[in-house]
Design an enzyme around this catalytic site. Structure first.
Site, PDB file in Angstrom:
ATOM      1  N   GLU A   6       0.818  -1.210   0.000  1.00 48.08           N
ATOM      2  CA  GLU A   6       0.000   0.000   0.000  1.00 48.08           C
ATOM      3  C   GLU A   6       0.857   1.268   0.000  1.00 48.08           C
ATOM      4  O   GLU A   6       0.532   2.250  -0.654  1.00 48.08           O
ATOM      5  CB  GLU A   6      -0.958   0.008   1.190  1.00 48.08           C
ATOM      6  N   TYR A  48      -6.587   6.555   3.664  1.00 45.67           N
ATOM      7  CA  TYR A  48      -6.671   5.503   2.657  1.00 45.67           C
ATOM      8  C   TYR A  48      -5.955   4.228   3.116  1.00 45.67           C
ATOM      9  O   TYR A  48      -6.536   3.126   3.082  1.00 45.67           O
ATOM     10  CB  TYR A  48      -6.079   5.959   1.303  1.00 45.67           C
ATOM     11  N   ASP A  60      -9.511   6.200  -3.007  1.00 44.41           N
ATOM     12  CA  ASP A  60      -8.318   6.629  -3.736  1.00 44.41           C
ATOM     13  C   ASP A  60      -8.761   7.263  -5.053  1.00 44.41           C
ATOM     14  O   ASP A  60      -9.947   7.498  -5.267  1.00 44.41           O
ATOM     15  CB  ASP A  60      -7.375   5.436  -3.973  1.00 44.41           C
TER      16      ASP A  60
END
Length: 347
Positions: A33, A116, A134
């Site tokens: 991520e 996020y 996102d």
DNA sequence: AAGTCGGGGCG
DNA sequence: CGCCCAGACTT
């Protein structure tokens, strides 16, 4: 069929095979991520593989030196991600005994983990129904619901987070979050979206109005500033050069570069030669100056256009501590510097 | 709320 | 050339 079910069905058929989809280990999910922030899968994938190989566990990453982490991150950009990644690995190991936080709220405490990323890790690893928002999600939802609120303003951020949170599949948040991003990345694309073969064709409001490419609405960002960079590439008779570690808050923090002289505008040879007579690395020593690139190399970043000249400075001996030109590849350098090093034959 | 932080890819 | 990308952080 409801939105989430249709989306997850689409995902089960169309998802790409990616290494971080083969695991729920929070270390690997976290790593992927961070790497994928503002970065397309194609660009981030080789870096993910390299980090997993070099640092198989969070303990390995925590035990590394920052300069080693930055070297492995070299070329990917947004280097604060690498510094925060390393700092958070140390925190997880030293303060949390190697155990990752297991909730959205706790994950937010890690450096480099915002709304996020905390949502992504919490949902994928621990089935917490926190919706990710996102760039893909902004695009998919703004089109499907024909929402004109700018996605990059504070109002839009709240509105889309709330909407995604209402839509998320409570029973399968991990699949839902990955599905909506995958759908945005491969189907509901910025240009030439595949509306013709889209499972949401009969319910997408933007498609109904023939305005798909008008979404998402965004506030225009400021134009890039122009800067003039002059790098001093020292070469001594005994094969040494000088590189410096960038300090302070600006770009490329903690990466290495040749000594930099920034000017207000482009300089010609004579002007620059006179200007650097007083440079602390050149005071009272003879040197030969030559310009490597007569035409400025333009390196474009999101907020800066760097007009760059590399000046070759031949000296008998260095006036400061240097390194052998043979060791230069050990240091993490910006792409702009790396391209020069590759093109310039030091031997 | 607006700026800053990279680099690659696309139309 | 402008826009976008599995955003976060600072001012």
């Amino acid at each position: 069929m409801q939105f989430s079910k249709k989306l997850i069905n689409w995902y089960s058929v169309n998802k790409r095979v990616l290494p971080w989809r083969e695991t729920k280990n929070p270390y690997y999910i976290w790593l992927s991520e961070i790497i994928l922030q503002q970065t397309q899968v194609k660009q981030g994938l080789p870096y993910y593989e390299a980090f997993v190989a070099q640092y198989p566990t969070v303990f390995d990453l925590a035990n590394a030196e920052e300069r080693e982490v930055l070297k492995l991150w070299q070329g990917l950009g947004y280097y604060s991600r690498a510094r925060n990644l390393h700092a958070s690995a140390k925190h997880v190991v030293n303060a949390l005994k190697g155990e990752f936080p297991k909730t959205y709220k706790e994950l937010l405490n890690l450096k480099g983990v915002g709304d996020y990323t905390a949502s992504a890790i919490a949902s994928i690893c621990y089935n917490e129904p926190t919706a990710v928002v996102d760039g893909n999600v902004y695009r998919v939802l703004s089109r499907y619901f024909a929402i004109c609120t700018p996605t990059n303003g504070s109002k839009g951020v709240k509105e889309f987070k709330l909407l995604a949170q209402e839509l998320i599949d409570q029973d399968n948040p991990a699949e839902f979050n990955q599905a909506i991003m995958e759908f945005g990345a491969t189907w509901c694309t910025p240009k030439n979206p595949k509306c013709i073969s889209c499972v949401f064709q009969d319910s997408c409001l933007a498609f109904a109005h023939n305005k798909v490419e008008d979404y998402p609405v965004k506030i225009k960002s400021a134009k890039a500033k122009v800067k003039y960079f002059n790098f001093l590439v020292f070469i001594s008779d005994d094969g040494n050069t000088i590189i410096e570690r960038r300090k302070g808050k600006g770009i490329w923090q903690n990466l290495y570069q040749f000594p930099l002289v920034e000017t207000k505008k482009a300089v010609d040879y004579t002007t620059f030669r006179n200007q650097i007579e007083q440079h602390h690395l050149l005071k009272n020593i003879p040197f030969k100056l030559s310009l490597y690139n007569s035409e400025a190399i333009v390196h474009k970043l999101s907020h800066q256009h760097l007009y760059t000249k590399f000046w070759i400075v031949n000296v008998n001996r260095l006036h400061a501590e240097g390194i052998s030109v043979n060791d230069i590849e050990q240091f993490a350098v910006p792409v702009l510097i790396g391209k020069f090093i590759d093109a310039f034959n030091f031997k």
